[in-house]
Enzyme design. Structure first.
Site, short mmCIF file in Angstrom:
data_model
loop_
_atom_site.label_atom_id
_atom_site.label_comp_id
_atom_site.label_asym_id
_atom_site.label_seq_id
_atom_site.Cartn_x
_atom_site.Cartn_y
_atom_site.Cartn_z
N HIS A 17 -6.72 19.04 12.60
CA HIS A 17 -5.78 17.91 12.64
C HIS A 17 -5.22 17.65 11.24
CE1 HIS A 17 -8.44 16.50 16.18
NE2 HIS A 17 -7.30 16.88 16.72
N LYS A 41 -11.76 8.29 30.06
CA LYS A 41 -12.67 9.13 29.28
C LYS A 41 -13.64 8.29 28.47
CE LYS A 41 -9.75 12.94 27.83
NZ LYS A 41 -9.18 13.43 26.60
N ARG A 90 -2.75 25.62 18.88
CA ARG A 90 -3.79 26.58 18.51
C ARG A 90 -3.58 27.93 19.18
NH1 ARG A 90 -8.26 22.14 19.61
NH2 ARG A 90 -6.53 21.58 20.96
N SER A 128 -12.12 19.14 18.59
CA SER A 128 -13.01 17.99 18.44
C SER A 128 -14.24 18.18 19.31
CB SER A 128 -12.29 16.70 18.86
OG SER A 128 -11.19 16.48 18.03
#
Ligand code: ADP
Length: 158
Positions: A17, A41, A90, A128
């Protein structure tokens, strides 16, 4: 003034990040790190902790703002008159999701433009969730997160 929104769960904020943020600051005058809150979540770090960590990490950098938001990202962008979304890619997995998100955001708010930066080298495999997993198994994550984030993670997980 060119303002961009870099939104994510940042649970935790990683060097991947950070690389996107640093490179984004070469393109924009101001970047807002927006912790996107998902009610479905259960996070690892609370929203309050993530906001506090990022604020203390970037307290000396005036052109980085930190905020949290539980609504639509485009609504935040509209309210703050931000015209750009900054996103990292990514690989192909990210590309597909990000492409769909960009199309949806454009449908909801046609003034918004998304700028994608490809992750570089060692950051391409960083997520993460992987960093969390290593941390929870007492592994060394010092190479994967900024030093201030690691200090804060150790503090809140005591
Ligand atoms: P994560 O997928 O690690 O949970 P977020 O959901 O917070 O990250 O993602 C926010 C943005 O950051 C997305 O655009 C995502 O593609 C990007 N991003 C996450 N990790 C990396 C990385 N290692 N390199 C480049 N971009 C990344």
């Amino acid at each position: 003034m060119k303002k961009a929104l870099f939104a994510g769960s940042f649970d935790p904020f990683t060097n991947g990040h950070n690389d996107i943020l640093t490179r984004g600051l070469q393109l924009f005058d101001e970047v807002t790190l927006l912790i996107a809150v998902s009610p479905s979540k259960k996070p690892f770090l609370s929203v309050e902790d993530r906001v506090a960590m990022l604020r203390s990490t970037f307290s000396n950098t005036k052109n980085i703002k930190v905020d949290s938001w539980s609504g639509l990202l485009v609504e935040y962008a509209k309210q703050k008159q931000i015209k750009y979304m900054l996103r990292g890619l990514r690989g192909l997995g990210d590309f597909e999701i990000e492409h769909h998100m960009d199309s949806m955001n454009f449908n909801l708010y046609s003034d918004i433009e998304t700028v994608f930066l490809a992750s570089r080298g060692e950051h391409a495999y960083l997520s993460s969730s992987l960093v969390r997993e290593v941390f929870l198994h007492q592994g060394d994550i010092s190479k994967f997160v900024p030093a201030e984030i690691l200090t804060q993670m150790k503090r809140v997980n005591k």
